[in-house]
Design an enzyme around this catalytic site. Structure first.
Site, PDB file in Angstrom:
ATOM      1  CD  GLU A  81      -3.034  -1.204   2.167  1.00  0.00           C
ATOM      2  OE1 GLU A  81      -2.997  -0.372   3.085  1.00  0.00           O
ATOM      3  OE2 GLU A  81      -3.911  -2.092   2.092  1.00  0.00           O
ATOM      4  CD  GLU A 140      -3.953  -6.068   3.809  1.00  0.00           C
ATOM      5  OE1 GLU A 140      -2.742  -5.968   3.529  1.00  0.00           O
ATOM      6  OE2 GLU A 140      -4.543  -5.292   4.587  1.00  0.00           O
TER       7      GLU A 140
END
Ligand SMILES: *[C@@H]1O[C@H](CO)[C@@H](O)[C@H](O)[C@H]1NC(C)=O
Ligand SMILES: *[C@@H]1O[C@H](CO)[C@@H](O)[C@H](O)[C@H]1NC(C)=O
Ligand SMILES: *[C@@H]1O[C@H](CO)[C@@H](O)[C@H](O)[C@H]1NC(C)=O
Ligand SMILES: *[C@@H]1O[C@H](CO)[C@@H](O)[C@H](O)[C@H]1NC(C)=O
Ligand SMILES: *[C@@H]1O[C@H](CO)[C@@H](O)[C@H](O)[C@H]1NC(C)=O
Length: 509
Positions: free
Chosen positions: A252, A355
């Site tokens: 991320e 995820e």
């Protein structure tokens, strides 16, 4: 005497609710919120049940809000055609083929391992088997491994926190790797040797980064040092017999801009990432670990196209990138069409959902009653959507947490498919666990997605396995039963009544 009485109560409950009799129910105010497993018992698919029925019949696995958990039955093709008035007709066409499936799994985060480690060895084994075992378990074939600490760690660390150690003389794996990650990842692999691992760093060591008030980037003078750091990680895990199928460019990167928490985030822009891949990561990985793929992005799909387009259009960086990882956190504000666009423009690059998680934790709170099924439903519908939009798999976040949903370094506690209770040496499989299993257990690696029509109430996806069985996965989102006709032009029709809010998997040859 008392034992008999309890057993009788349990039996009556199971009978009334129609619960598949292998789930040991965990009830909150009479609502089944999970199935209980311990050192000697865990519900699963019997190892001696044939994988597919005889020609002309289909297996049917069902879980629903009312308490069924992977209840097994068989249904015949072409029965009672006249008396069945269908609410929904779904047509399967296996001549229209889409992506090949790579697999499903979860993450070996520090905290998952820490929680699992509090169970007895026999219960730990049971937990890993219920996820990874190819017959009785979920047949997981993927495992995500954080490089150094993630937010789900007990402390902040990297593998080289000695400032200015430009030769990486002090590089070393952590005690967390030895205690909480490697042993369980290895065990998962030994349970299912089809398991493939991929890894992602949340950040480089602080001394390699610039830091503007928490917003941190890798300093260009350390691009190669950081690459060597990642190679040392791959070498160290390989020494412990864990080879990485893929290496992420970093978890991320957009979080760096949002949270400004430099220890567990590191920012990239498409331009800096492209330079790093072309000049450092690409060539070094090719020469040192050529069997490990580069997986770019690893972030929410809201910025997928913007971020990766220039990376992949650039021939120099694009040729090193095998595919992209995508997280689900902004899916409610970003349509799945971005995945289609991505696939259409770069059909040779894989897309993998890497995820997903839901918070806050609800185990032990009254919210568990309303939340437990709805979270399972969210997982199920997400997997279905990703399958229908080119993802080669779907990977859950923490494999297991305790009822506090932590610890977490930035206090973002979460729910998990499995909740452990070390005091009682048992664990609880929530609907999220069964949601994933409805796919993972029945869709082996290298299955191809095939075409199936959809409806507003009954959501559908279908696959052809390498041994040419058909797998159809359906969700009835209505509060009422739905009569469904499944039309397979080779085999004929299956007519079934799907129970309200039910997950269904059909498998036939
Ligand atoms: C484990 O679970 C089974 C099934 O519920 C139960 O019969 C058994 O007593 C449990 N074992 C322990 C040690 O609690
Ligand atoms: C590390 O190197 C930088 C730049 O050369 C220097 O400013 C800094 O003092 C060094 N830090 C330590 C702990 O040696
Ligand atoms: C984490 O960041 C803080 C400040 O941002 C810093 O003081 C600390 O040394 C960092 N910890 C590690 C392990 O790098
Ligand atoms: C999307 O989900 C997030 C987190 O679950 C939530 O905070 C947000 O309000 C949702 N946005 C919309 C448009 O539903
Ligand atoms: C992507 O997913 C959505 C929702 O499941 C579906 O409506 C759409 O048809 C999918 N796209 C493709 C190409 O199948």
């Amino acid at each position: 005497m008392e034992y008999t009485w309890k057993a009788l109560l349990l039996f009556t409950f199971l009978f009334n609710k129609g619960i598949a009799n292998d789930c040991v129910p965990y009830l909150v105010e009479d609502v089944l919120v999970a199935c209980v497993c311990n050192a000697t018992y865990c519900d699963g698919i019997p190892a001696n049940r044939p994988e597919v029925p005889k020609i002309g019949r289909s297996h049917w696995y069902q879980s629903n809000k009312d308490g069924l958990r992977l209840k097994w039955s068989e249904v015949d093709f072409n029965q009672n055609a006249q008396v069945f008035s269908a609410d929904v007709t779904l047509a399967i066409n296996d001549e229209m083929k889409y992506q090949k499936i790579f697999g499903f799994g979860g993450a070996f985060s520090d905290v998952s391992g820490y929680q699992i480690s509090k169970l007895s060895p026999a219960t730990q084994e049971q937990l890993l088997r219920t996820y990874y075992h190819p017959r009785t378990g979920s047949k997981y074939t993927l495992g995500r491994i954080p490089i150094g600490s993630s937010d789900f760690s007990l402390r902040r660390y990297t593998y080289d926190d000695t400032p200015n150690d430009t030769k990486l003389k002090y590089f070393a794996l952590s005690s967390e790797d030895m205690l909480y990650k490697i042993p369980y990842a290895r065990k998962a692999y030994l349970i299912n040797r089809g398991t493939r691992f991929f890894s992602a760093a949340w950040t480089a060591p602080e001394w390699m980064k610039s830091d503007d008030n928490g917003l941190s980037f890798l300093k260009p003078e350390y691009y190669q040092t950081y690459t060597d750091y990642l190679m040392k990680f791959l070498d160290s895990y390989a020494k412990h017999d864990i080879k990485m199928w893929a290496l992420s460019t970093g978890n991320e990167p957009s979080d760096a801009f949002i949270f400004r928490n430099s220890n567990i985030t590191m920012g990239w822009t498409p331009k800096t990432m492209s330079n790093w891949i072309v000049n450092n990561l690409g060539p070094t990985l090719t020469s040192k670990h050529r069997h490990t793929h580069i997986m770019a992005f690893d972030d929410d799909r809201s910025t997928l196209f913007k971020f990766t387009k220039s990376l992949l259009m650039n021939e120099n960086s694009g040729r090193y990138i095998a595919g992209v990882g995508v997280h689900w956190y902004k899916d409610n504000i970003t349509r799945a069409t971005v995945l289609d666009e991505m696939h259409n423009d770069f059909p040779e690059k894989f897309i993998l959902m890497t995820e997903a998680s839901i918070g806050p934790p609800v185990w032990g709170t009254p919210n568990i009653i309303s939340e437990s099924w709805s979270r399972g439903e969210k997982y199920f519908l997400s997997i279905l959507e990703y399958m229908n939009n080119w993802s080669i798999g779907w990977v859950d976040w923490n494999l297991a947490l305790d009822q506090t949903g932590g610890p977490n370094l930035v206090n973002i506690h979460l729910d998990a498919a499995i909740i452990v209770n070390p005091e009682r040496d048992e664990f609880y499989k929530q609907p999220m666990y069964y949601a994933i299993k409805h796919f993972s257990r029945f869709i082996p690696r290298n299955s191809r997605r095939i075409s199936i029509t959809d409806s507003n109430t009954v959501k559908a996806t279908a696959f052809l396995t390498p041994s040419r069985e058909t797998v159809v996965v359906l969700y009835n989102s209505a509060n009422t039963p739905q009569r469904v006709v499944l039309k397979d032009f080779r085999r004929g029709n299956i007519q079934v009544e799907l129970s309200p809010q039910s997950m269904n998997t059909f498998k036939y040859k």
